[in-house]
Design a protein around this motif. Structure first.
Motif, PDB file in Angstrom:
ATOM      1  N   LEU A 518      34.933  37.271  43.009  1.00 13.39           N
ATOM      2  CA  LEU A 518      35.877  37.946  42.753  1.00 13.39           C
ATOM      3  C   LEU A 518      37.326  36.991  43.261  1.00 13.39           C
ATOM      4  O   LEU A 518      38.402  37.304  42.560  1.00 13.39           O
ATOM      5  CB  LEU A 518      35.939  39.309  43.699  1.00 13.39           C
ATOM      6  CG  LEU A 518      35.145  40.275  43.238  1.00 13.39           C
ATOM      7  CD1 LEU A 518      35.042  41.495  44.341  1.00 13.39           C
ATOM      8  CD2 LEU A 518      35.515  40.631  41.956  1.00 13.39           C
ATOM      9  N   VAL A 519      37.271  36.223  44.252  1.00 13.99           N
ATOM     10  CA  VAL A 519      38.390  35.244  44.603  1.00 13.99           C
ATOM     11  C   VAL A 519      38.679  34.207  43.775  1.00 13.99           C
ATOM     12  O   VAL A 519      39.359  33.104  44.251  1.00 13.99           O
ATOM     13  CB  VAL A 519      38.671  35.231  46.119  1.00 13.99           C
ATOM     14  CG1 VAL A 519      38.657  36.726  46.818  1.00 13.99           C
ATOM     15  CG2 VAL A 519      37.501  34.473  46.633  1.00 13.99           C
ATOM     16  N   GLY A 520      37.632  33.930  42.800  1.00 15.81           N
ATOM     17  CA  GLY A 520      37.995  32.506  42.046  1.00 15.81           C
ATOM     18  C   GLY A 520      37.031  31.872  42.494  1.00 15.81           C
ATOM     19  O   GLY A 520      36.892  30.548  41.996  1.00 15.81           O
ATOM     20  N   ARG A 521      35.970  31.813  43.652  1.00 15.25           N
ATOM     21  CA  ARG A 521      35.113  30.640  44.033  1.00 15.25           C
ATOM     22  C   ARG A 521      33.969  31.029  43.461  1.00 15.25           C
ATOM     23  O   ARG A 521      32.838  31.021  44.224  1.00 15.25           O
ATOM     24  CB  ARG A 521      35.230  30.601  45.452  1.00 15.25           C
ATOM     25  CG  ARG A 521      36.382  30.368  46.109  1.00 15.25           C
ATOM     26  CD  ARG A 521      36.399  30.620  47.716  1.00 15.25           C
ATOM     27  NE  ARG A 521      35.440  30.025  48.625  1.00 15.25           N
ATOM     28  CZ  ARG A 521      35.073  30.342  49.670  1.00 15.25           C
ATOM     29  NH1 ARG A 521      35.979  31.172  50.544  1.00 15.25           N
ATOM     30  NH2 ARG A 521      34.147  29.479  50.342  1.00 15.25           N
ATOM     31  N   THR A 522      33.738  30.919  42.128  1.00 17.72           N
ATOM     32  CA  THR A 522      32.308  31.195  41.412  1.00 17.72           C
ATOM     33  C   THR A 522      31.507  30.207  41.555  1.00 17.72           C
ATOM     34  O   THR A 522      30.210  30.467  41.522  1.00 17.72           O
ATOM     35  CB  THR A 522      32.949  31.296  39.847  1.00 17.72           C
ATOM     36  OG1 THR A 522      33.165  29.832  39.416  1.00 17.72           O
ATOM     37  CG2 THR A 522      33.836  32.171  39.516  1.00 17.72           C
ATOM     38  N   GLY A 523      31.748  28.986  41.889  1.00 19.27           N
ATOM     39  CA  GLY A 523      30.551  27.902  42.335  1.00 19.27           C
ATOM     40  C   GLY A 523      30.179  28.097  43.639  1.00 19.27           C
ATOM     41  O   GLY A 523      28.780  28.143  43.793  1.00 19.27           O
TER      42      GLY A 523
END
Length: 924
Positions: A518-523
């Protein structure tokens, strides 16, 4: 689909029909024999072959071999022999038969013989001679495994006789067949249950489906067909068919079948205590039981699950009780050496008498829980006398009730467990179970957080306090407070072996990947989700926690947002298949179905997404699981709108409003309304809905949802307004979709075709087909406006190729290269509204424009499109824009007469139904 098209539906049988048709033209071909188990569809296939032969002008005839006819020479084919032929001299007589049956044009008679293996020897010899003489071509069926005499073997032998061995249908074949005959998608749980019950036998499947339809147990909600919970029962005819099959067992072997129906699998030793070894061997030869090796133990099981259903239904209560208790005694005398023996003995005694030894019930319940069989665990624990319940048994029962979709009953049981908890560890375990149930089952986040807070005052150790913090962090993330939740989970160990409480660790690990995504740290989210799943597998056997596949929900989400949509789909489907095999795990099934719907939506496959969203919603309704209903129905509505089914989209949007929850998926609850507005041509209203949702996501710090919402705004004509913010989000996120979305908005805002084609490639690499197709179509429109016809044509071709994978999706950008591409965004918006009959004043109010401005835009649109009236405008837009009216529902859904079609389409062989003989002469 008609009955004569049935054979083309599955397992490549259309190819076999093609080969048969080719064989008719080859004079060297003497016959075609189909071998298969009973009920697989061999008779249906050869009937279709016979019909094709008749259609080609061949004479055709039928015969059915039976056991009774097999005792009489020429008993099956006597009607083929001309009455004047003297058979006292078989050599001369058979030659005369051949001469009289031969046709003047030399074309062979196509003879269908059902159950060739039952043919008497004399008939077999005559048919063989007729085949060798070129007078007859055989079209026969043989039941797999049936004994075949030498004469019949000679009949079917040789290179000139084609042979096809049909297997029973696999799960994919069953799904394809059910969808074809029911006219709509079938829920995965329903598919697994029908497949498991029928084992791919077409005849059995047909009777199961018809029986379920007759009882109202198989129904469609307009989106998906679902089977009611409970035993899968067929028709009276199915019972008669199976009973006739079971009658092959003699009186001595019958007790083995009855015991297997109640207690399978049995050891071969136990089976031979009930009947002689010879009787058991006869059952195996008859195909009624399967004997196999299970480690060092030889086991016996019924050859088909429906045999057990029929046998159990016919057992008197007293006989059932005696069989169960006697088998329990055998296992107890043997010392219950195998791990599952305790479970079996307790279950048998409980089924026989309604009670069992409390210690045995508890142990059996724990084993059932170990296997994630929550239904059996609940039954065993509810049979436990109240005075024998402990905190541990109530905890098990509460968890089972939650997993079965009964959160209120689970809360009652868990509250009682709290009162009996003596140690800090017990209180912690019960608290975590209660919060999980309250939050996910009862959808009461406030109460769940209150229970967690209250527990802090009752524990003292640092480890216990940390576990409660992890529990709160998980709930905060699920409530949409990702930043706050991740802070509470910051110090989580990466290795579960270092965690003081594996359940608390698993709870945190379930939600941490979602928070990171959700906060953009998909990796990082992908890495954590993979770690959580691997850890769950290592501790699943000794922890009270849902099935390990629950961790694949977060992995599916993380992979999707990371831009690995194909991998996400594979993970999700694998997890769903694992859960579908464990029939009593509805809660994780619901969420995984929802996640798969989201994956397909992002991939630009609205029909597939709609099917998964529909499955999630149907399961959630059935099991009273409220929390996922809002986002699932909203996703369904968005898919239906993009597919042009506005009626279904409106219905789903209306229902979704009853289930709005302030949680991590709140932003997705806007999608249905937004895309419904867009499908109706109200692009400004669609953008307003999405803008409100994006604002909520931004306030909560949810980078990935905000980026997805803003990308949709760009797709619907708002690229210039969102391009800047999307660029900021792309810098904060490592997700491929967020980056590509920012580039799409920038390219649309700049009307830059080269950039749009590059974006199309980026989306294609992420398997986001619809976005890729839209970018290519937008590039084509930009080239058109620039007067670059050749480049526009190439981009249009690329857009059409990619759009072919998008399941008939209809969006404004996909039609950007159509005649309406000459319109500005505002002119297109005004034109779409005018084409639906909206008055200029109402258009002005909706778009916050003056009536004069609206009419000016409308006149410009008329001039560019070469029309002079709103009716002509509507005609042009209908050819080039997405459908802005209700589309027909999928064929067969809620349609009258669908059951009659099913009766035809699933028709299979009826014993004794084809003893007649018919011929038809060649045309002319």
């Amino acid at each position: 689909m008609t009955v004569h098209g049935f054979a083309d539906v599955f397992v490549g049988r259309g190819e076999q029909l093609r080969l048969f048709t080719q064989g008719l033209a080859d004079r060297r071909c003497q016959g075609f024999v189909v071998s298969a188990p009973a009920g697989v569809g061999k008779s249906r296939l050869v009937e279709e072959c016979l019909a094709r032969a008749a259609g080609k002008g061949f004479r055709v005839a039928r015969a059915t071999a039976t056991t009774a006819a097999g005792t009489v020479p020429l008993g099956a084919i006597a009607h083929l022999v001309p009455k004047a032929v003297d058979l006292s001299d078989p050599v001369t007589g058979f030659a005369t038969v051949a001469r009289q049956l031969a046709s003047r044009d030399g074309r062979a008679l196509i003879l269908l013989i059902d159950d060739v293996h039952l043919l008497d020897a004399v008939s077999a010899v005559l048919v063989r001679q007729l085949m060798d003489a070129g007078v007859v071509r055989l079209l026969g069926t043989i039941c797999s495994g049936a004994p075949v005499g030498d004469a019949v073997e000679a009949l079917c032998r040789g290179d000139a006789v084609g042979r096809l061995d049909l297997a029973e249908l696999d799960r994919g074949d069953v799904e394809e067949l059910l969808q074809a005959v029911l006219g709509g998608p079938v829920a995965q749980r329903t598919l697994w249950e029908l497949y498991a019950a029928s084992r791919g036998n077409v005849l059995y499947l047909r009777e199961l489906v018809i029986g379920a339809l007759d009882r109202g147990a198989l129904v469609s909600d307009g989106e998906i067909w679902e089977l009611a919970t409970g035993p899968v029962r067929g028709t009276t005819r199915l019972v008669e068919l199976i009973s006739a099959r079971l009658a092959a067992a003699g009186a001595e072997a019958r007790p083995v079948l009855e015991l297997l129906a109640l207690c399978e699998p049995l050891s071969l030793t136990d089976a031979e205590q009930v009947a002689s070894p010879e009787a058991v061997t006869e059952l195996e030869y008859a195909g009624l039981v399967r004997v196999g090796q299970d480690g060092r133990r030889t086991s016996v099981a019924l050859a088909h699950p429906l045999y057990g259903e029929v046998l159990r239904a016919g057992l008197p209560v007293t006989r059932r009780r005696a069989l169960l208790l006697r088998q329990a005694e055998r296992v107890e005398v043997r010392g219950m050496r195998r791990r599952a023996d305790a479970l079996h003995v307790a279950s048998w005694r409980f089924t026989a008498t309604g009670t069992a030894d409390p210690a045995a019930l508890t142990e059996a319940a724990a084993l059932a829980r170990y296997a994630h069989d929550y239904g059996q665990a609940r039954a065993l624990l509810q049979a436990l006398p109240e005075e024998h319940h402990t905190t541990a048994t109530r905890l098990m029962l509460g968890e089972a009730l939650f997993e079965l979709g009964e959160p209120q009953q689970a809360e009652t049981v868990l509250t009682a467990a709290v009162a009996g908890a003596e140690s800090e560890q017990d209180r912690l375990a019960v608290t975590m179970a209660r919060t999980f149930n309250l939050f996910w089952g009862a959808a009461d986040a406030d109460e769940a957080l209150a229970v967690n807070d209250a527990a802090r005052a009752q524990v003292t150790s640092a480890d216990a306090l940390r576990m409660l913090r992890y529990c709160e962090g998980s709930m905060r993330i699920a409530s949409g407070e990702a930043v706050r939740g991740l802070a509470l989970l910051e110090d989580m160990e990466e290795d579960i072996r270092l965690a003081p409480d594996p359940v608390a660790w698993l709870t945190g690990a379930l939600m941490k990947p979602l928070g990171l995504e959700l906060v953009g740290r998909t990796g990082d989210a992908v890495a954590w989700a993979e770690r959580a799943y691997a850890a769950h597998l290592t501790v699943d056997h000794h922890t009270l926690y849902p099935h390990p596949a629950v961790q694949l929900i977060s992995l599916n989400h993380a992979l999707s947002s990371h831009g690995r949509l194909t991998a996400a789909r594979e993970v999700g489907r694998r997890g769903y298949a694992e859960l579908a095999r464990v029939t009593s795990t509805p809660v994780p099934q619901i969420w995984l179905a929802f996640s798969l719907g989201r994956t397909e939506w992002l991939a630009g496959h609205p029909a597939s997404a709609r099917r998964w969203y529909a499955e999630a919603a149907a399961l959630a309704r059935t099991h009273h699981h409220i929390r996922p209903l809002g986002p699932a129905l909203s996703g369904l509505a968005a898919c239906a709108a993009v597919l042009g089914d506005l009626e279904a989209a409106e219905l789903a949007c209306t229902e979704a409003r009853n289930y709005l929850c302030p949680d991590v998926f709140a932003a997705e609850e806007y999608l249905g309304r937004a895309w419904l507005h867009a499908a109706r041509g109200h692009l400004a209203q669609a953008r307003t809905v999405l803008t409100d949702a994006a604002r909520c996501a931004r306030t909560a710090g949810l980078i990935t949802p905000e980026a997805q919402l803003l990308t949709d705004i760009a797709r619907l004509g708002g690229a210039k307004k969102v391009a800047g913010r999307l660029a900021e989000l792309a810098r904060q996120s490592d997700g491929a979709l967020a980056g590509a979305g920012a580039r799409l908005a920038a390219a649309l805002a700049a009307d830059a075709p080269d950039q749009l084609l590059a974006v199309a490639t980026a989306f294609e690499q992420a398997d986001a087909d619809l976005l890729a197709a839209e970018a290519a179509a937008a590039a084509a429109a930009a080239w058109q406006r620039a007067g670059q016809a050749r480049r526009a044509t190439a981009a249009t071709s690329l857009a059409a190729t990619i759009a072919g994978r998008c399941e008939d999706a209809r969006t404004a950008l996909l039609t950007a290269a159509a005649p309406t591409a000459r319109l500005t965004d505002r002119e297109r918006e005004v034109a779409l509204l005018a084409a639906t009959g909206t008055r200029s004043k109402d258009i002005a109010d909706a778009l916050h424009l003056s009536v004069r401005t609206v009419n000016n835009h409308l006149q410009h649109a008329y001039a560019k499109l070469g029309v002079t009236t709103r009716r002509e405008l509507a005609t042009v837009l209908e050819r080039s824009e997405p459908q802005h009216g209700p589309a027909p529902r999928p064929a067969g859904q809620n349609a009258p007469g669908h059951r009659d079609d099913l009766l035809l389409d699933l028709r299979s062989e009826r014993p004794g139904a084809r003893a007649e003989f018919t011929t038809s002469g060649s045309p002319g």
